[in-house]
Design an enzyme around this catalytic site. Structure first.
Site, PDB file in Angstrom:
ATOM      1  N   LYS A  48       0.811  -1.218   0.000  1.00  0.00           N
ATOM      2  CA  LYS A  48       0.000   0.000   0.000  1.00  0.00           C
ATOM      3  C   LYS A  48       0.847   1.272   0.000  1.00  0.00           C
ATOM      4  O   LYS A  48       0.320   2.363  -0.212  1.00  0.00           O
ATOM      5  CB  LYS A  48      -0.962  -0.013   1.190  1.00  0.00           C
ATOM      6  CG  LYS A  48      -1.926  -1.195   1.163  1.00  0.00           C
ATOM      7  CD  LYS A  48      -3.016  -1.030   0.122  1.00  0.00           C
ATOM      8  CE  LYS A  48      -3.953  -2.212   0.117  1.00  0.00           C
ATOM      9  NZ  LYS A  48      -5.202  -1.964  -0.569  1.00  0.00           N
TER      10      LYS A  48
HETATM   11  C1  LIG Z   1      -2.840  -7.035   4.167  1.00  0.00           C
HETATM   12  C2  LIG Z   1      -3.622  -6.850   2.915  1.00  0.00           C
HETATM   13  N1  LIG Z   1      -3.742  -7.888   2.087  1.00  0.00           N
HETATM   14  C3  LIG Z   1      -4.473  -7.790   0.961  1.00  0.00           C
HETATM   15  C4  LIG Z   1      -5.122  -6.627   0.612  1.00  0.00           C
HETATM   16  C5  LIG Z   1      -5.925  -6.588  -0.662  1.00  0.00           C
HETATM   17  O1  LIG Z   1      -5.385  -5.733  -1.658  1.00  0.00           O
HETATM   18  P1  LIG Z   1      -6.300  -4.840  -2.565  1.00  0.00           P
HETATM   19  O2  LIG Z   1      -6.968  -3.822  -1.683  1.00  0.00           O
HETATM   20  O3  LIG Z   1      -5.375  -4.196  -3.535  1.00  0.00           O
HETATM   21  O4  LIG Z   1      -7.310  -5.716  -3.222  1.00  0.00           O
HETATM   22  C6  LIG Z   1      -5.017  -5.523   1.468  1.00  0.00           C
HETATM   23  C7  LIG Z   1      -5.752  -4.271   1.188  1.00  0.00           C
HETATM   24  O5  LIG Z   1      -6.087  -3.524   2.077  1.00  0.00           O
HETATM   25  C8  LIG Z   1      -4.244  -5.632   2.641  1.00  0.00           C
HETATM   26  O6  LIG Z   1      -4.108  -4.605   3.498  1.00  0.00           O
END
Ligand SMILES: Cc1ncc(COP(=O)(O)O)c(C=O)c1O
Length: 462
Positions: A48
């Site tokens: 992120k």
């Molecule tokens: C730890 C974690 N894994 C997976 C995801 C999923 O990614 P995306 O939001 O790009 O679908 C997030 C998103 O907040 C996350 O914080």
């Protein structure tokens, strides 16, 4: 002054170029190979960081974020760190709105960046005014010169991955893999990377990994909404469909539960040395589930979104894992298997209910035993005599040796069938009761607290 060679002008420039490594121990039961992209190696500890920097750069470019403005976001933590890092470098204020199921580490971390953190209840509908979606939107309306980032519907989230993460993957691998897999939350990762891969490497399949309780995979497969249920995994799954999803580029789905994800997250560290968060465990479970269905082996690339640091007090804490029922208990085993493991013989010594206390004592001494089940002539259990219960009255002269055995019965025992789980009598045993193990109603063995301790020390790996 000039930058020193090999340095970056600020931490934001250190985002990206994360390594891809092969798993070598997990997945030995499948023919496919699993590779993981270690996105937790970004400076803020997650993928992120990329969307935080990208979305805010774009907001500056299009004028939605102005100098002196306040950045507002409803975030499960990782996006907050990415945004807070950008805000620290560029000198902006941040307010983050979190659901109360998020780990304390995530909340403390954001506060350490100087951000304000508002915590909202988890189990309310997104439209409820108390939900973190509603609270963040309302704050953005009432705070002047604020910018609500909204990673769910801000398409620069998936654009980040289309323009940055995906080209990086293709550059690193030269397109030399068959399947791409990622857990889904906002949908940004799978949709952005997935779209780029479909364009540049049309042979690649994109598989989304959703969690039990989320509505996303169900919606993608059926076009219908279903009822969302609560789950503990952080960052994965949604109870609504964010704008960032591009279902056209997602070929299929795997759905994974909390417990298997957390256990796999711990295996990643123990067996591969990879310290990642819970969604990484879900991702690997998803990859294995997918690989088990294949006719011929593939090379599967999986994104691991965030670092294990943020889960030290949860997934990596044995007490939290066991209090929440995620650790397989040493007690979830059939009693007959415990007896087998301990090598106990099934020829238990018993005595008839017509016998005297003296006869019982002689038998216990000659056989070197501390408990003696007392049976009727047709073999039914009548009671139990124990050395603890016998010793004092005999020494004090309260019983005479010729008294009937029934005077010395000890009621601290439980009968349990050999097919039952050890967990059914574990509490009693630890309270110093004795378990009389029966098979078809006949006493076949005796289990004590010492036997259980022996069993645990022989079987449990710490
Ligand atoms: C730890 C974690 N894994 C997976 C995801 C999923 O990614 P995306 O939001 O790009 O679908 C997030 C998103 O907040 C996350 O914080």
């Amino acid at each position: 002054m000039e930058l020193i060679t090999g340095s970056q002008p600020n931490v934001l420039k250190a985002i990206g170029n994360t390594p891809i490594v092969k798993l070598n121990h997990i997945g030995q039961d499948v023919e496919s190979d699993i590779y993981v992209k270690l996105e937790f190696m970004n400076p803020g500890g997650s993928i992120k960081d990329r969307i935080g920097a990208y979305m805010l750069d774009e907001a500056i470019k299009d004028g939605t974020l102005k100098p002196g403005g306040t950045i507002i976001e409803g975030t499960s933590g990782n996006t907050g760190v990415g945004l807070a890092m950008w805000a620290a470098v560029h000198g902006y204020k941040c307010i983050f709105v979190l659901a109360d199921k998020q780990s304390k580490e995530k909340i403390d971390n954001l506060r350490a960046f100087g951000a304000k953190v508002v915590v909202c209840p988890t189990n309310v509908e997104p439209e409820d005014p108390r939900s973190y979606y509603s609270v963040s939107k309302n704050l953005a309306k009432t705070i002047p010169n604020s910018f609500y980032v909204n990673q769910y519907d801000n398409l620069h989230n998936r654009n980040t991955h289309y323009n940055w993460t995906a080209p990086e993957i293709v550059e690193q691998t030269k397109g030399d893999f068959d399947t791409f897999m990622a857990t889904v939350g906002t949908g940004g990762t799978i949709s952005g990377i997935g779209k780029y891969l479909k364009e540049k490497m049309p042979h690649v399949k994109n598989i989304g990994i959703d969690c039990e309780g989320s509505i996303v995979a169900h919606y993608a497969r059926t076009g219908e909404y279903c009822e969302a249920k609560s789950y503990v995994l952080e960052g994965v799954g949604e109870d609504f469909i964010p704008e960032n999803y591009d279902f056209d580029v997602i070929d299929d789905w795997e759905i994974i539960g909390d417990k298997e994800s957390f256990l796999m997250t711990r295996r990643l560290l123990k067996e591969e040395g990879i310290y990642a968060g819970g969604s990484a465990g879900a991702a690997i479970c998803g990859a294995l589930k997918y690989a088990r269905k294949l006719d011929k082996p593939e090379r599967i690339l999986v994104v691991l979104h965030d670092s294990g640091n943020r889960y030290a007090s949860k997934i990596y804490n044995d007490d939290w894992m066991s209090d929440n029922g995620y650790l397989d208990s040493s007690f979830d085993v059939q009693i007959k298997d415990v007896l087998k493991k301990l090598g106990k013989s099934a020829d238990v010594v018993t005595i008839q209910d017509t016998s005297s206390i003296g006869e019982a004592l002689d038998l216990m001494v000659s056989k070197g035993i501390s408990q003696l089940p007392v049976l009727t002539t047709d073999g039914q259990l009548k009671g139990l005599v124990t050395e603890t219960k016998l010793l004092r009255p005999v020494l004090m002269g309260e019983f005479s040796k010729s008294d009937n055995i029934s005077l010395a019965f000890d009621n601290k025992y439980k009968t349990v069938d050999a097919n039952e789980l050890l967990s059914n009598v574990a509490d009693a045993l630890l309270q110093k009761e004795v378990a009389l193990v029966t098979d078809a109603g006949k006493v076949v063995d005796i289990l004590t607290d010492i036997d259980v301790l022996k069993y645990i020390s022989e079987t449990r790996t710490y």
